[in-house]
Scaffold this motif. Structure first.
Motif, mmCIF file in Angstrom:
data_model
loop_
_atom_site.group_PDB
_atom_site.id
_atom_site.type_symbol
_atom_site.label_atom_id
_atom_site.label_comp_id
_atom_site.label_asym_id
_atom_site.label_seq_id
_atom_site.Cartn_x
_atom_site.Cartn_y
_atom_site.Cartn_z
ATOM 1 N N ILE A 149 1.176 15.842 4.859
ATOM 2 C CA ILE A 149 0.526 14.555 5.134
ATOM 3 C C ILE A 149 -0.998 14.653 5.125
ATOM 4 N N ILE A 150 -1.531 15.727 5.684
ATOM 5 C CA ILE A 150 -2.991 15.816 5.897
ATOM 6 C C ILE A 150 -3.701 16.312 4.641
ATOM 7 N N ASN A 188 1.633 0.995 8.750
ATOM 8 C CA ASN A 188 1.915 1.863 7.606
ATOM 9 C C ASN A 188 1.790 3.348 7.966
ATOM 10 N N PRO A 191 0.837 -1.204 0.000
ATOM 11 C CA PRO A 191 0.000 0.000 0.000
ATOM 12 C C PRO A 191 0.877 1.261 0.000
ATOM 13 N N LEU A 192 0.300 2.352 -0.470
ATOM 14 C CA LEU A 192 1.028 3.624 -0.447
ATOM 15 C C LEU A 192 1.284 4.061 0.981
ATOM 16 N N LYS A 193 2.433 4.690 1.191
ATOM 17 C CA LYS A 193 2.711 5.290 2.492
ATOM 18 C C LYS A 193 2.333 6.779 2.444
ATOM 19 N N ALA A 194 2.163 7.362 3.622
ATOM 20 C CA ALA A 194 1.622 8.724 3.667
ATOM 21 C C ALA A 194 2.524 9.739 2.980
ATOM 22 N N LEU A 195 3.835 9.488 2.929
ATOM 23 C CA LEU A 195 4.713 10.446 2.266
ATOM 24 C C LEU A 195 5.210 9.948 0.909
ATOM 25 N N SER A 243 0.527 9.940 -2.586
ATOM 26 C CA SER A 243 -0.324 9.908 -1.406
ATOM 27 C C SER A 243 -0.392 11.248 -0.680
ATOM 28 N N ILE A 244 0.497 12.171 -1.015
ATOM 29 C CA ILE A 244 0.532 13.425 -0.224
ATOM 30 C C ILE A 244 -0.585 14.377 -0.634
ATOM 31 N N ASN A 245 -0.781 15.369 0.202
ATOM 32 C CA ASN A 245 -1.763 16.444 0.015
ATOM 33 C C ASN A 245 -1.696 16.998 -1.422
ATOM 34 N N ARG A 277 -2.495 8.153 9.142
ATOM 35 C CA ARG A 277 -1.392 8.499 8.242
ATOM 36 C C ARG A 277 -0.056 8.612 8.976
ATOM 37 N N VAL A 307 3.733 7.068 8.990
ATOM 38 C CA VAL A 307 4.924 7.907 9.080
ATOM 39 C C VAL A 307 5.164 8.207 10.564
#
Lengths: 481, 481
Positions: B150-151, B243, A2-6, A10-12, B212, B245
């Motif tokens: 991230i958000i 998963n 799965p994609l990681k948050a960074l 996946s980022i904003n 996240r 950060v």
């Protein structure tokens, strides 16, 4: 996996959509070339000290002493610091709550906000309230904070001049709002036409956008024009009738290179207009220590002043400022010194005047040299830099150049500026980074290279430009539009 | 009359929802009292110089010289500056691109990022890449930038310890995300229980929240605990499996007051764990010049380092940094000096060691004085401050006090802290500002008042507390839980 948050995907999304051309592709390429050993003339950003401008001596003496307060007790201090710098350092240290290493109030030191208020009062002829002045880490931080307070979502629009300094487009995108452009008219010396403004507003409203604020940059960046009092009155009238907050970016107020249109603050014009307008229009004005003849960019000091903002909103803005604890204190001292420089009779007065006038007069000559230089080039036309720090010539690119750029996958002005960079080391910003009318191309350069280097730089530009035009002009004859 | 964009009812709701207790009601009331002439002991924020801590001499000498580079040519400079400070100032000026008044690269000066990377490499035993280190205006700015990356919206959750430093709750609210709390266990010396973490995650997922990231503060703020290597391994394992950060707030890494649990960086533990975890978990670590024995809060200097972040994301973060142009340059120099202090044999070495050890040893004694002081008070229990700068005693409020607070429209700990402030001038932050378990009350105070003032402050607290308890305890006898 799965994609990681960074991970990039996946980022904003607002982060990805944000553009900031002043340090974009051209700057990155220039940095690469510099690493490879090429001599680069960085005129992409208004950064005077990087191009050799010397800092003003007196403020640096004062801040050095504030950083090293133990020197104030050293019997030898008078050998290398003048008495008025020593006295001023003591004055500012008393205004802090523990020297430069202590957080100040999140709005900045009360004593310095008072000095700023006194400066504004002298400038405008109307008293200013220190409680409505917040010191910031450079003007940009203040602009971002105010936009964050205003923008609630993508339905909220902010009127921004085009061409514009891309802080505005970047911040509005990052905050998830909508930029509503209004066009400055190049053939009218980058003037602002209220009818065009009205058109922008109507069009935005048709799209369901709620207009919340309007930005003006005076003197203009990248366009260099100074707004007249009449024009400012029209703008304030417009904001009153359209119920818009006016964000007045006035960071270049000391950078004026002609006498016909001196700087007038939005606040003075607003208060001159009298009620109801003077009591109703919400105005935020921004200033900085980075520009003027100071050019103390690296110190990151600025302020914003609020007019007609209700106290409950001021409290909210204060609360958000508190999250970052305090603006950096050394730059607060620079701000105090900028608004309260040496006075006639002070030991350092003559030197201060000599240095600041020297910088300002040289900038005035450089503004003229650069405008004339551009206007002597084939397919280049350029309005005179009335104020600020930039020249923004229009480059009339031949159709073949536009086609070549398209083949290279570049916007045509990016293509031109990259070639200019590779050929001459001159690092500019393509006009598309600021926005421009469809099919019209510009570049922005600062007027900051040292005066003695200016003739050679303009010569080098001219040589590149003529070769570029030779290469891409239709030999059946391409004529100026 | 329609609402204007900066009328209270019209501004961004996230701004209004944001809370920041460290400079909240208590701080505002303390500032008022101070204006009225009352002596206030500001222990609401970790601001050592405001409470009399002297700055370290050597770094201040170097930065003063960098601010006044013309002194380097003054034949008398050696009379008031030592030769190693002069040499170091020359070194740093060469790393800038025009002195302290020029913008640096938006990530900070390459030469200083290199010094930071070398420091991290020495600390962890693994080399660090300067390209993955960004200098910032204090650690808070870095935290906000990473959370912004991230958000994406309110469906995105960030795990935050409770009690927590309210930067996290404030920034998450401002950015429109969701804070997912996990509780630190007071009876286990504010340890972190991975089973509790798992519960928080499951509950958030049931509510449809996408988790996240996870925040740890080590050493803890406000809780003062140091995380063990075993605990950090559990956390990293957890982040790997969930998963997430990891955002490692390590700004207090120099502030350690016991020998059993020295500071270990999240990065070292991560890299020690080996693949796949060491290659997969995305980690951002934060540091600052505001804490440690430096306490240079007002300078606003910090950095973040990225581990396992893909290059395209690093580019996006760089782009967003560019909008603010550059972190303030003087604080970048402080960061260079912090990671690269005087070495044995340098002229200033002995003084530097004497000053920094003096501060650290005094902080260690103050941590002990304060903990013992609180534990000697009626209805107060307090874990020892293993690290950081805070004491976070639990105050067992009698039911009648809780009722009285309710009648006054205050949260019970706010009620207690306000009474404490009015009676003694001690300005603390109520535990509710950091989050705490239901029905449990705390306050946070820094351990920073001058050592010689500490006995009197603790005495004054004790006297207030006993009177408070007398007033509100049920005279039929209220017993400790």
């Amino acid at each position: 996996m799965p994609l990681k948050a960074l991970d990039y995907d996946s980022i904003n999304e607002n982060v990805k959509k944000t553009q900031y051309a002043v340090r974009g592709e051209l700057y990155l390429r220039a940095s690469e070339l510099q690493k490879e050993g090429k001599k680069i003339i960085f005129t992409n950003v208004g950064n005077p000290h990087a191009l050799g401008q010397k800092p003003l001596t007196f403020p640096r003496q004062v801040v050095a002493l504030c950083q090293a307060p133990f020197l104030l007790d050293d019997p030898n201090v008078g050998l290398i610091f003048p008495a008025d710098a020593i006295a001023r350092a003591k004055h500012y240290l008393l205004l802090t709550s523990g020297g430069l290493g202590a957080y100040s109030d999140s709005r900045g030191l009360p004593g310095i906000r008072k000095e700023v208020a006194e400066f504004i009062g002298r400038r405008d002829g109307y008293p200013s309230d220190p409680e409505l002045i917040f010191l910031t880490d450079g003007a940009s931080k203040g602009v971002m904070q105010m936009l964050n307070t205003i923008i609630r979502g993508e339905g909220d629009g902010v009127l921004v001049p085009v061409p514009q300094y891309p802080l505005y487009s970047a911040a509005i995108t990052l905050l998830g709002g909508t930029l509503v452009p209004y066009y400055l008219e190049e053939t009218a010396n980058w003037g602002l036409d209220v009818n065009d403004l009205q058109r922008s507003v109507s069009e935005a409203r048709r799209k369901g956008i709620t207009l919340r604020a309007m930005v003006i940059i005076n003197p203009g960046n990248p366009t260099g024009q100074c707004l007249s009092q009449a024009n400012l009155r029209e703008i304030l009238n417009f904001c009153y009738h359209e119920n818009l907050v006016l964000l007045g970016d006035e960071v270049y107020q000391q950078n004026i290179y002609q006498d016909e249109r001196p700087f007038i603050s939005s606040r003075k014009v607003l208060l001159d207009m009298g009620p109801p307008i003077s009591k109703e229009v919400q105005l935020i004005s921004f200033h900085t220590v980075s520009k003027g003849y100071w050019g103390e960019c690296g110190q990151r000091g600025g302020y914003f002043e609020m007019t007609n903002i209700p106290p409950e909103t001021v409290d909210e803005i204060y609360k958000v400022s508190s999250i970052s604890l305090s603006p950096n204190v050394p730059a607060q001292i620079f701000m105090g010194l900028m608004v309260n420089p040496p006075k006639p009779g002070d030991i350092s007065y003559d030197q201060y005047v000599r240095e600041s006038q020297g910088i300002l007069e040289s900038l005035r000559r450089r503004a003229r040299l650069m405008t004339d230089g551009f206007n002597s080039c084939r397919n280049v036309v350029c309005n005179f830099t009335e104020g600020a720090m930039y020249s923004f010539p229009q480059i009339r690119l031949p159709p073949k150049a536009i086609e070549a750029a398209k083949r290279a996958g570049k916007v045509a002005d990016v293509f031109y500026c990259l070639k200019l960079l590779e050929a001459t080391g001159i690092s500019t910003v393509p006009g598309s980074g600021f926005g421009q009318k469809e099919g019209v191309f510009h570049l922005r350069t600062t007027i900051l290279p040292a005066e003695e280097d200016m003739p050679a730089i303009m010569e080098s530009f001219k040589k590149f430009n003529v070769e570029f035009m030779e290469q891409y002009e239709d030999h059946r004859g391409y004529s100026r539009m």
